[in-house]
Scaffold this active site. Structure first.
Site, short mmCIF file in Angstrom:
data_model
loop_
_atom_site.label_atom_id
_atom_site.label_comp_id
_atom_site.label_asym_id
_atom_site.label_seq_id
_atom_site.Cartn_x
_atom_site.Cartn_y
_atom_site.Cartn_z
CE LYS A 34 17.89 -43.11 -58.47
NZ LYS A 34 17.49 -44.47 -58.10
CB THR A 38 18.47 -43.58 -65.80
OG1 THR A 38 17.87 -44.72 -65.15
CG2 THR A 38 19.94 -43.52 -65.44
CG ASP A 47 13.84 -43.21 -58.27
OD1 ASP A 47 12.68 -43.31 -58.69
OD2 ASP A 47 14.78 -43.92 -58.65
N PRO A 206 4.91 -53.99 -47.79
CG PRO A 206 2.97 -52.98 -46.99
CD PRO A 206 4.41 -53.19 -46.66
#
Length: 250
Positions: A34, A38, A47, A206
């Site tokens: 990453k 932010t 993340d 999904p």
């Protein structure tokens, strides 16, 4: 060894979930970078940590790296300037990816927002990060995560056009959050997305796919991503299953 830059048609389209799904299905060693996180304070999971939670399992470790972190939820360049912290530079990303690629069979690089989000004061974007990396590491590709519903065809087409203009190969498109009870636009977009992108549809993750990590998430990823990404999802069968009859046709 493969390097895939994961970008989106915008924010909140499911990039992290798709990155984790691809990492979970990787047959060999995998690393996730990453470049600029932010909207997350020091010490809070970002993340990269979410990808690790979802994709790693016994016998399948995932290496994660984060180059820079900024507390405000803004574009990386703006967030860097407001925080007084150094920006993310393409050459730094390229060197980090090259180092990860030396020890991993797959390297995934997850962007912030879309392809042309700025990362530094020179206006260099996520696309420039990919171009700088391609100069050091052969075979760099881009995976585009798109939203399902109305408006996604335009943003997908624009992103694909920007990639072609820069000579960056688009591996395919993944719907990052396929809704239960999909509406007319979403169903029609399954056939139209590969047309406007001029690239294959490679999956439809999904909605609410990120509840449980490890083996349950790997099974979910396998059902939602195509064989090209390590899964068992059939794009033609999925599109047919959601096809909507045209009024007035037999």
């Amino acid at each position: 060894m493969t390097v895939v830059f994961v970008t989106g048609t915008g924010t909140e389209v499911g990039k992290t979930a798709v990155t984790a799904a691809v990492a979970a299905l990787a047959a060999g060693t995998v690393a996730v970078l990453k470049p600029g996180q932010t909207g997350v304070a020091p010490g809070e999971p970002g993340d990269a940590a979410e990808v690790l939670r979802l994709a790693a399992r016994p016998g399948h470790p995932v290496t994660v790296r984060e180059l820079a972190r900024y507390p405000e939820p803004l574009a990386p360049d703006t967030a860097a300037r407001r925080s007084g912290l150094p920006p993310v530079r393409p050459e730094d990303v390229a060197e980090e990816v090259a180092a990860l690629a030396a020890g991993h069979e797959l390297v995934l690089v997850e962007g912030a927002g879309g392809l042309l989000v700025r990362y530094d004061e020179q206006g260099r974007t996520f696309a420039d990060l990919a171009l700088a990396t391609a100069a050091l590491v052969p075979g760099v590709e881009v995976l585009l995560v798109a939203s399902a519903g109305l408006g996604t065809l335009n943003t997908t087409a624009l992103t694909a056009e920007a990639l072609r203009a820069r000579g960056l190969p688009l591996r395919g498109v993944v719907v990052g959050s396929w809704p239960s009870g999909a509406d007319l636009a979403s169903c029609c977009n399954l056939a139209d997305l590969p047309l406007v992108a001029d690239a294959p549809l490679l999956g439809a993750l999904p909605a609410n796919a990120t509840g449980e990590g490890g083996e349950p998430f790997r099974a979910l990823a396998h059902a939602a991503l195509s064989p090209e990404l390590g899964g068992g999802w059939d794009p033609e069968a999925f599109t047919r299953a959601h096809a909507v009859p045209v009024p007035g046709t037999p």
